[in-house]
Design a protein around this motif. Structure first.
Motif, PDB file in Angstrom:
ATOM      1  N   VAL A 150       0.804  -1.291   0.012  1.00  0.00           N
ATOM      2  CA  VAL A 150       0.095   0.073  -0.036  1.00  0.00           C
ATOM      3  C   VAL A 150       0.923   1.250  -0.132  1.00  0.00           C
ATOM      4  CG1 VAL A 150      -1.627  -1.285   1.294  1.00  0.00           C
ATOM      5  CG2 VAL A 150      -0.151   0.108   2.527  1.00  0.00           C
ATOM      6  N   LYS A 151       0.232   2.116  -0.301  1.00  0.00           N
ATOM      7  CA  LYS A 151       0.856   3.624   0.025  1.00  0.00           C
ATOM      8  C   LYS A 151       0.262   4.221   1.114  1.00  0.00           C
ATOM      9  CE  LYS A 151       1.529   4.428  -5.319  1.00  0.00           C
ATOM     10  NZ  LYS A 151       3.098   4.820  -5.277  1.00  0.00           N
ATOM     11  N   LEU A 152       1.141   4.845   1.863  1.00  0.00           N
ATOM     12  CA  LEU A 152       0.517   5.586   2.972  1.00  0.00           C
ATOM     13  C   LEU A 152       0.239   7.007   2.529  1.00  0.00           C
ATOM     14  CD1 LEU A 152       2.988   4.627   5.905  1.00  0.00           C
ATOM     15  CD2 LEU A 152       0.921   3.540   5.505  1.00  0.00           C
ATOM     16  N   ILE A 153      -1.195   7.593   2.980  1.00  0.00           N
ATOM     17  CA  ILE A 153      -1.694   8.678   2.475  1.00  0.00           C
ATOM     18  C   ILE A 153      -1.561   9.797   3.654  1.00  0.00           C
ATOM     19  CG2 ILE A 153      -3.323  10.206   1.383  1.00  0.00           C
ATOM     20  CD1 ILE A 153      -2.084   7.826  -0.423  1.00  0.00           C
ATOM     21  N   SER A 154      -0.777  10.998   3.377  1.00  0.00           N
ATOM     22  CA  SER A 154      -0.805  11.948   4.577  1.00  0.00           C
ATOM     23  C   SER A 154      -1.713  13.132   4.211  1.00  0.00           C
ATOM     24  CB  SER A 154       0.516  12.779   4.621  1.00  0.00           C
ATOM     25  OG  SER A 154       0.441  13.711   5.356  1.00  0.00           O
ATOM     26  N   PRO A 155      -2.928  13.149   4.830  1.00  0.00           N
ATOM     27  CA  PRO A 155      -4.081  13.938   4.453  1.00  0.00           C
ATOM     28  C   PRO A 155      -3.765  15.309   4.413  1.00  0.00           C
ATOM     29  CG  PRO A 155      -4.413  13.340   6.759  1.00  0.00           C
ATOM     30  CD  PRO A 155      -3.216  12.484   6.122  1.00  0.00           C
ATOM     31  N   LYS A 161       4.877  14.999   9.532  1.00  0.00           N
ATOM     32  CA  LYS A 161       6.064  14.583  10.361  1.00  0.00           C
ATOM     33  C   LYS A 161       5.874  13.261  10.816  1.00  0.00           C
ATOM     34  CE  LYS A 161       8.949  16.478  14.027  1.00  0.00           C
ATOM     35  NZ  LYS A 161       9.044  17.394  14.921  1.00  0.00           N
ATOM     36  N   LYS A 162       4.422  12.962  11.262  1.00  0.00           N
ATOM     37  CA  LYS A 162       4.065  11.863  11.904  1.00  0.00           C
ATOM     38  C   LYS A 162       4.230  10.566  11.173  1.00  0.00           C
ATOM     39  CE  LYS A 162       0.542  12.949  14.136  1.00  0.00           C
ATOM     40  NZ  LYS A 162      -0.699  13.107  15.265  1.00  0.00           N
ATOM     41  N   ILE A 163       3.596  10.934   9.878  1.00  0.00           N
ATOM     42  CA  ILE A 163       3.226   9.906   8.902  1.00  0.00           C
ATOM     43  C   ILE A 163       4.753   9.190   8.367  1.00  0.00           C
ATOM     44  CG2 ILE A 163       3.062  11.050   6.612  1.00  0.00           C
ATOM     45  CD1 ILE A 163       0.741   8.940   6.383  1.00  0.00           C
ATOM     46  N   TYR A 164       5.683  10.396   8.185  1.00  0.00           N
ATOM     47  CA  TYR A 164       7.208   9.578   7.990  1.00  0.00           C
ATOM     48  C   TYR A 164       7.735   8.997   8.869  1.00  0.00           C
ATOM     49  CZ  TYR A 164       7.120  12.107   3.331  1.00  0.00           C
ATOM     50  OH  TYR A 164       6.939  12.480   1.861  1.00  0.00           O
ATOM     51  N   GLY A 172       9.967   1.936   5.529  1.00  0.00           N
ATOM     52  CA  GLY A 172      10.133   2.773   4.288  1.00  0.00           C
ATOM     53  C   GLY A 172       8.978   2.562   3.314  1.00  0.00           C
ATOM     54  N   ILE A 173       7.824   2.338   3.951  1.00  0.00           N
ATOM     55  CA  ILE A 173       6.533   2.277   2.882  1.00  0.00           C
ATOM     56  C   ILE A 173       6.425   3.672   2.388  1.00  0.00           C
ATOM     57  CG2 ILE A 173       4.185   2.248   2.644  1.00  0.00           C
ATOM     58  CD1 ILE A 173       4.350   0.055   4.848  1.00  0.00           C
ATOM     59  N   GLU A 174       6.065   3.635   1.045  1.00  0.00           N
ATOM     60  CA  GLU A 174       5.864   4.980   0.318  1.00  0.00           C
ATOM     61  C   GLU A 174       4.890   5.862   0.694  1.00  0.00           C
ATOM     62  OE1 GLU A 174       5.297   6.875  -4.306  1.00  0.00           O
ATOM     63  OE2 GLU A 174       5.375   4.667  -3.860  1.00  0.00           O
ATOM     64  N   VAL A 175       5.251   7.152   0.874  1.00  0.00           N
ATOM     65  CA  VAL A 175       4.283   8.053   1.543  1.00  0.00           C
ATOM     66  C   VAL A 175       3.736   9.132   0.302  1.00  0.00           C
ATOM     67  CG1 VAL A 175       3.987  10.109   2.951  1.00  0.00           C
ATOM     68  CG2 VAL A 175       5.064   8.076   3.907  1.00  0.00           C
ATOM     69  N   VAL A 176       2.534   9.435   0.206  1.00  0.00           N
ATOM     70  CA  VAL A 176       2.038  10.124  -0.865  1.00  0.00           C
ATOM     71  C   VAL A 176       1.369  11.637  -0.023  1.00  0.00           C
ATOM     72  CG1 VAL A 176       0.252  10.753  -2.518  1.00  0.00           C
ATOM     73  CG2 VAL A 176       1.336   8.384  -2.311  1.00  0.00           C
ATOM     74  N   GLU A 177       2.065  12.645  -0.397  1.00  0.00           N
ATOM     75  CA  GLU A 177       1.551  13.918   0.215  1.00  0.00           C
ATOM     76  C   GLU A 177       0.578  14.394  -0.370  1.00  0.00           C
ATOM     77  OE1 GLU A 177       4.831  16.405   0.735  1.00  0.00           O
ATOM     78  OE2 GLU A 177       6.258  14.960   1.400  1.00  0.00           O
ATOM     79  N   TYR A 195      -0.500  14.988  -4.464  1.00  0.00           N
ATOM     80  CA  TYR A 195       0.660  15.248  -5.149  1.00  0.00           C
ATOM     81  C   TYR A 195       1.464  14.326  -5.800  1.00  0.00           C
ATOM     82  CZ  TYR A 195      -0.062  19.865  -2.999  1.00  0.00           C
ATOM     83  OH  TYR A 195      -0.685  20.971  -2.626  1.00  0.00           O
ATOM     84  N   GLU A 196       0.545  13.295  -6.452  1.00  0.00           N
ATOM     85  CA  GLU A 196       1.172  12.210  -7.255  1.00  0.00           C
ATOM     86  C   GLU A 196       0.241  12.097  -8.599  1.00  0.00           C
ATOM     87  OE1 GLU A 196       2.457   7.694  -6.663  1.00  0.00           O
ATOM     88  OE2 GLU A 196       2.995   9.112  -5.148  1.00  0.00           O
ATOM     89  N   GLU A 197       0.748  11.925  -9.780  1.00  0.00           N
ATOM     90  CA  GLU A 197      -0.031  11.972 -10.745  1.00  0.00           C
ATOM     91  C   GLU A 197      -0.920  10.575 -10.843  1.00  0.00           C
ATOM     92  OE1 GLU A 197      -0.906  14.485 -12.981  1.00  0.00           O
ATOM     93  OE2 GLU A 197       0.083  15.606 -11.203  1.00  0.00           O
TER      94      GLU A 197
END
Length: 275
Positions: A150-155, A161-164, A172-177, A195-197
């Motif tokens: 999965v991708k972790l989504i920061s709302p 800061k917390k989600i990273y 190191g699961i990928e984060v989408v801002e 912020y990801e296409e």
């Protein structure tokens, strides 16, 4: 020694429980009678869920009763810190509500105050002897259910800061801002951005500390789908859900803890807290 003021919330196991009776007078005042048959020389840990000022009042008189019994060391575990979202004065006429609660709790002169996934750094800055328990184990438990692909989504920016830190904990699961705009006068949300296409059909897990009405997550879910997201999951440390779960039908599964209250609904999976 443990004193669970909410008998349905027992996050600490394998320790002796202190018995008590509590009730509310007809005038609205909480009252407590603690069974004196325990070793007052041992540390006492109080656990409680503060969902109202009456809950806070019960906590205060409990600490007073223990002090009058000559208990010297008292810890407190309140997983959801009330008014933590009101940690700034945005417009004239508002209160700094989190400081009001913090001042009252500081007046109890506790040895340690444990809080689960504090909304911001303001809470531990205001509360004396505060120790914040991160949401890392909670999110790890969620991934055991949905899988790690999965991708972790920061709302929003406030959660970054917390989600990273969560991502680092999980290897190191990928984060989408993402981001949104809020009208400070009306509370209205708008301008959701991802912020990801192209999310390439990968499942997405939104991680945040509180879900109240759910407007942030509904708006964000719509944008995630536009960016080709797979299944959508929501994990919030403190589930309030004041509008119920119907508004969150856009999610395949919702996860929360019992930090605020208990849930008995097939739409949400509750992971119980343990201290």
């Amino acid at each position: 020694m443990i004193l669970n003021l909410d008998p349905k919330f027992t996050p600490i196991q394998n320790q002796k429980q202190i018995n008590f009776q509590s009730f509310t007078f007809s005038g609205g005042e909480p009252h407590i009678k603690i069974d004196p048959n325990f070793d007052i020389n041992e540390k006492v840990t109080i656990t409680h869920r503060l969902n109202s000022f009456n809950d806070l009042g019960l906590l205060c008189i409990t600490v007073d009763a223990l002090r009058r019994m000559d208990v010297k060391v008292i810890d407190l575990f309140i997983p959801y810190f009330p008014a933590a979202r009101q940690d700034r004065v945005m417009i004239k006429g508002e209160s700094l509500s989190v400081k009001v609660y913090a001042d009252i709790i500081n007046g109890l002169q506790l040895n340690k105050v444990f809080v689960f996934d504090a909304h911001s750094e303001v809470t531990p800055a205001l509360v004396n002897n505060c120790e914040v328990i991160p949401n890392h184990a909670f999110i790890a438990a969620v991934l055991k259910v949905i899988g790690e692909n999965v991708k972790l989504i920061s709302p929003d920016g406030g959660a970054l800061k917390k989600i990273y830190k969560v991502s680092e904990f999980l290897g190191g699961i990928e984060v989408v801002e993402c981001s949104k705009s809020r009208d400070v006068k009306t509370g209205r949300l708008s301008g959701f951005k991802v912020y990801e296409e192209d999310l390439n059909g990968i499942d997405c897990l939104i991680v945040d500390d509180i879900c109240d009405g759910g407007g942030t997550f509904v708006g964000l879910a719509e944008e995630l789908k536009k960016k080709n997201a797979g299944k959508l999951y929501l994990a919030v440390s403190h589930g309030i859900f004041n509008k119920g779960f119907e508004v969150l039908n856009c999610f395949d599964k919702i996860f929360t803890t019992n930090s605020f209250k208990d849930f008995d609904d097939e739409k949400v999976e509750v992971i119980k807290l343990k201290l």
